[in-house]
Write a protein that holds these residues in place. Sequence first.
Motif, PDB file in Angstrom:
ATOM      1  N   PHE A   1       0.814  -1.216   0.000  1.00 30.91           N
ATOM      2  CA  PHE A   1       0.000   0.000   0.000  1.00 30.91           C
ATOM      3  C   PHE A   1       0.852   1.271   0.000  1.00 30.91           C
ATOM      4  CE2 PHE A   1      -3.734  -2.246   2.388  1.00 30.91           C
ATOM      5  CZ  PHE A   1      -3.871  -3.106   1.312  1.00 30.91           C
ATOM      6  N   ASP A   2       2.158   1.106  -0.050  1.00 25.57           N
ATOM      7  CA  ASP A   2       3.093   2.238  -0.062  1.00 25.57           C
ATOM      8  C   ASP A   2       3.972   2.100  -1.306  1.00 25.57           C
ATOM      9  OD1 ASP A   2       4.709   4.376   0.579  1.00 25.57           O
ATOM     10  OD2 ASP A   2       5.121   3.717   2.621  1.00 25.57           O
ATOM     11  N   PRO A   3       3.517   2.599  -2.463  1.00 28.77           N
ATOM     12  CA  PRO A   3       4.191   2.323  -3.744  1.00 28.77           C
ATOM     13  C   PRO A   3       5.678   2.655  -3.762  1.00 28.77           C
ATOM     14  CG  PRO A   3       2.060   3.356  -4.126  1.00 28.77           C
ATOM     15  CD  PRO A   3       2.289   3.404  -2.644  1.00 28.77           C
ATOM     16  N   LYS A   4       6.061   3.737  -3.132  1.00 28.04           N
ATOM     17  CA  LYS A   4       7.479   4.106  -3.111  1.00 28.04           C
ATOM     18  C   LYS A   4       8.303   3.027  -2.420  1.00 28.04           C
ATOM     19  CE  LYS A   4      10.686   7.527  -1.221  1.00 28.04           C
ATOM     20  NZ  LYS A   4      10.795   8.775  -0.412  1.00 28.04           N
ATOM     21  N   GLN A   5       7.864   2.595  -1.230  1.00 19.97           N
ATOM     22  CA  GLN A   5       8.623   1.601  -0.468  1.00 19.97           C
ATOM     23  C   GLN A   5       8.554   0.218  -1.124  1.00 19.97           C
ATOM     24  OE1 GLN A   5      10.604   2.705   1.812  1.00 19.97           O
ATOM     25  NE2 GLN A   5       9.710   4.761   1.673  1.00 19.97           N
ATOM     26  N   TRP A   6       7.424  -0.098  -1.739  1.00 24.58           N
ATOM     27  CA  TRP A   6       7.331  -1.370  -2.459  1.00 24.58           C
ATOM     28  C   TRP A   6       8.327  -1.386  -3.619  1.00 24.58           C
ATOM     29  CZ3 TRP A   6       5.475  -6.041  -1.605  1.00 24.58           C
ATOM     30  CH2 TRP A   6       5.347  -6.924  -2.677  1.00 24.58           C
ATOM     31  N   GLY A   7       8.473  -0.249  -4.293  1.00 29.99           N
ATOM     32  CA  GLY A   7       9.430  -0.159  -5.385  1.00 29.99           C
ATOM     33  C   GLY A   7      10.867  -0.277  -4.922  1.00 29.99           C
ATOM     34  N   ILE A   8      11.172   0.304  -3.761  1.00 27.47           N
ATOM     35  CA  ILE A   8      12.525   0.191  -3.204  1.00 27.47           C
ATOM     36  C   ILE A   8      12.811  -1.255  -2.817  1.00 27.47           C
ATOM     37  CG2 ILE A   8      13.986   0.852  -1.246  1.00 27.47           C
ATOM     38  CD1 ILE A   8      12.568   3.592  -1.330  1.00 27.47           C
ATOM     39  N   GLY A   9      11.814  -1.910  -2.240  1.00 26.83           N
ATOM     40  CA  GLY A   9      11.919  -3.340  -1.957  1.00 26.83           C
ATOM     41  C   GLY A   9      12.953  -3.715  -0.913  1.00 26.83           C
ATOM     42  N   GLN A  10      13.012  -2.947   0.179  1.00 28.35           N
ATOM     43  CA  GLN A  10      13.954  -3.255   1.261  1.00 28.35           C
ATOM     44  C   GLN A  10      13.196  -3.264   2.598  1.00 28.35           C
ATOM     45  OE1 GLN A  10      17.307  -0.534   0.928  1.00 28.35           O
ATOM     46  NE2 GLN A  10      17.720  -1.154  -1.161  1.00 28.35           N
ATOM     47  N   PRO A  11      12.366  -4.279   2.812  1.00 29.30           N
ATOM     48  CA  PRO A  11      11.481  -4.299   3.987  1.00 29.30           C
ATOM     49  C   PRO A  11      12.193  -4.764   5.254  1.00 29.30           C
ATOM     50  CG  PRO A  11      11.167  -6.286   2.712  1.00 29.30           C
ATOM     51  CD  PRO A  11      12.165  -5.459   1.945  1.00 29.30           C
ATOM     52  N   TYR A  12      11.713  -4.244   6.362  1.00 34.40           N
ATOM     53  CA  TYR A  12      12.187  -4.704   7.667  1.00 34.40           C
ATOM     54  C   TYR A  12      11.019  -5.300   8.449  1.00 34.40           C
ATOM     55  CZ  TYR A  12      16.687  -2.403   7.000  1.00 34.40           C
ATOM     56  OH  TYR A  12      17.927  -2.049   6.528  1.00 34.40           O
ATOM     57  N   ALA A  13      11.296  -6.382   9.147  1.00 28.15           N
ATOM     58  CA  ALA A  13      10.270  -7.071   9.927  1.00 28.15           C
ATOM     59  C   ALA A  13       9.725  -6.143  11.021  1.00 28.15           C
ATOM     60  CB  ALA A  13      10.848  -8.340  10.549  1.00 28.15           C
ATOM     61  N   PRO A  14       8.489  -6.378  11.491  1.00 32.30           N
ATOM     62  CA  PRO A  14       7.864  -5.510  12.506  1.00 32.30           C
ATOM     63  C   PRO A  14       8.467  -5.749  13.885  1.00 32.30           C
ATOM     64  CG  PRO A  14       6.422  -7.355  12.018  1.00 32.30           C
ATOM     65  CD  PRO A  14       7.584  -7.462  11.059  1.00 32.30           C
ATOM     66  N   LEU A  15       9.579  -5.076  14.146  1.00 30.66           N
ATOM     67  CA  LEU A  15      10.379  -5.346  15.343  1.00 30.66           C
ATOM     68  C   LEU A  15       9.604  -5.098  16.636  1.00 30.66           C
ATOM     69  CD1 LEU A  15      13.152  -6.129  16.439  1.00 30.66           C
ATOM     70  CD2 LEU A  15      13.851  -3.731  16.201  1.00 30.66           C
ATOM     71  N   GLY A  16       8.903  -3.966  16.713  1.00 35.61           N
ATOM     72  CA  GLY A  16       8.128  -3.695  17.925  1.00 35.61           C
ATOM     73  C   GLY A  16       7.087  -4.765  18.191  1.00 35.61           C
ATOM     74  N   THR A  17       6.495  -5.277  17.126  1.00 32.43           N
ATOM     75  CA  THR A  17       5.463  -6.311  17.239  1.00 32.43           C
ATOM     76  C   THR A  17       6.026  -7.591  17.838  1.00 32.43           C
ATOM     77  OG1 THR A  17       4.618  -5.386  15.158  1.00 32.43           O
ATOM     78  CG2 THR A  17       3.593  -7.422  15.965  1.00 32.43           C
TER      79      THR A  17
END
Length: 487
Positions: A14-30
């Motif tokens: 749902f965040d096109p810019k970040q999806w395009g960058i493609g460098q996700p981090y796991a939900p650490l706080g969760t």
Amino acid sequence: MNNILFTHSYFLRFDPKQWGIGQPYAPLGTIYAAALMRQHGYNVSLFDTMFVSNPDEVIQVIEQNKPNFFVIYDDGFNYLTKMCLTNMREAAFKMAKLAKERGCTVIVSSSDSTDRYAAYLAAGADFVILGEAEQTLVELTEHIKNGSTDHFAVKGLAYMNGSEIVKTPARGVLKELDSLPMPAWDLVNMDSYREMWMKNAGYFSINVVTTRGCPFKCNWCAKPIYGNRYNSHSPQYIVSEIKMLKERYGMDHIWFCDDIFGLKPGWVQEFANLLGQEGIRIRFKIQSRADLLAEEEAVGALAAAGCENVWIGAESGSQKVLDAMDKGITINQIHTATHLMKAHGIKPSFFIQFGYPEETRDDITLTIDMINQLLPYEIGISVSYPLPGTGFYERVKTELKKKTNWTDSDEMALMFKNTYPAYYYKQLHKYVHRNYHKHLAKNSLQKLLKDPFGSSANSIKKALSVFYYAPLTYFEKLKLEKFEKAI
């Protein structure tokens, strides 16, 4: 009453810019919260929304796990969740509704819900945890399990009592961070993260946090979860976590997602020594401040520990604007820190912010000149973004209309009246990026001409890109000047 299904509201798709960058981090706080609840005897599971296409996908997971508690617990260490994007808010509302319909007690913890608890309660949440949430979550679930219906004794909560919203007294922040179990990394499908990182970056990075909170008081910076206090894990805790993560997942790189890394005196030096004793070599990036990196000893310690990249909130090349922001740094400190980092082999990167109230064309020019002169490794450009709980928000809130949050992280909407209209700042964003890359290319070309036989293929390619960026920059500048004349 012992099953908890955790989730979070950040949907990368749902965040096109970040999806395009493609460098996700796991939900650490969760997964920090999940680990603590597991330690208290709960059966925990995770619906990780990072790669999910639709909030409706939670239905199958709820029906499989049959949780008593459905906990939307956002990663408060990730700046993207602090932006309170409306795409993510709507997804959280949808998941809360779906879980409520299936008999779950719905609990929410996030920056957005702390600021807008009434909206989340109206959307189906039974409870919103305000601020730092782990200890409150433990107390709340135990309270419910014991059959109590009077929740006022649980600090840090908002909930409905009939038609009235009840807010309980605030909870103090956790000081002894080492008392927390290590995050429940086993709940995360790390292969999905690794695959996307390798495809887009060629290496695998994992997020780790060493501290909570920030004692500095930039008046545009929201801190609804961890506040102005600054508490730290011990270097021993963090080195043990890194050792475990390397053995289990073999990552190549770490993003230390602290608001401010290594502020505690002597912490970085001890951390570097412990890494050396364990034989651990790891590259990492951090966020820090120019005033904290204006001393050679501090920068040298970071380099010794393996620091590769430091993002600093340079924000503006105008001292007037920095002072208006209560930034607490000087232009000279930005220059000194940048030169020191480069001298120690660390890549300095700048967060830049345009559109702060009363910023003038001269201030903008000073910022562009600073970027061109210092040539940071990367720049991240935004426009000033008012969030509840900040002095900046209080200053402009009478100008805010119905829209008070961006839809996604690349929207760049200006939500209050400023020197220039929103379309000007969007064009400024394009021009500054083109101009920055042109100056990087010019710098590479100068190095190539000085030492043509000592240059790599990549540096030659970068130098030749000046012939691409120079005309693009010229045309973007013409557009910007046209907008200026029309205003």
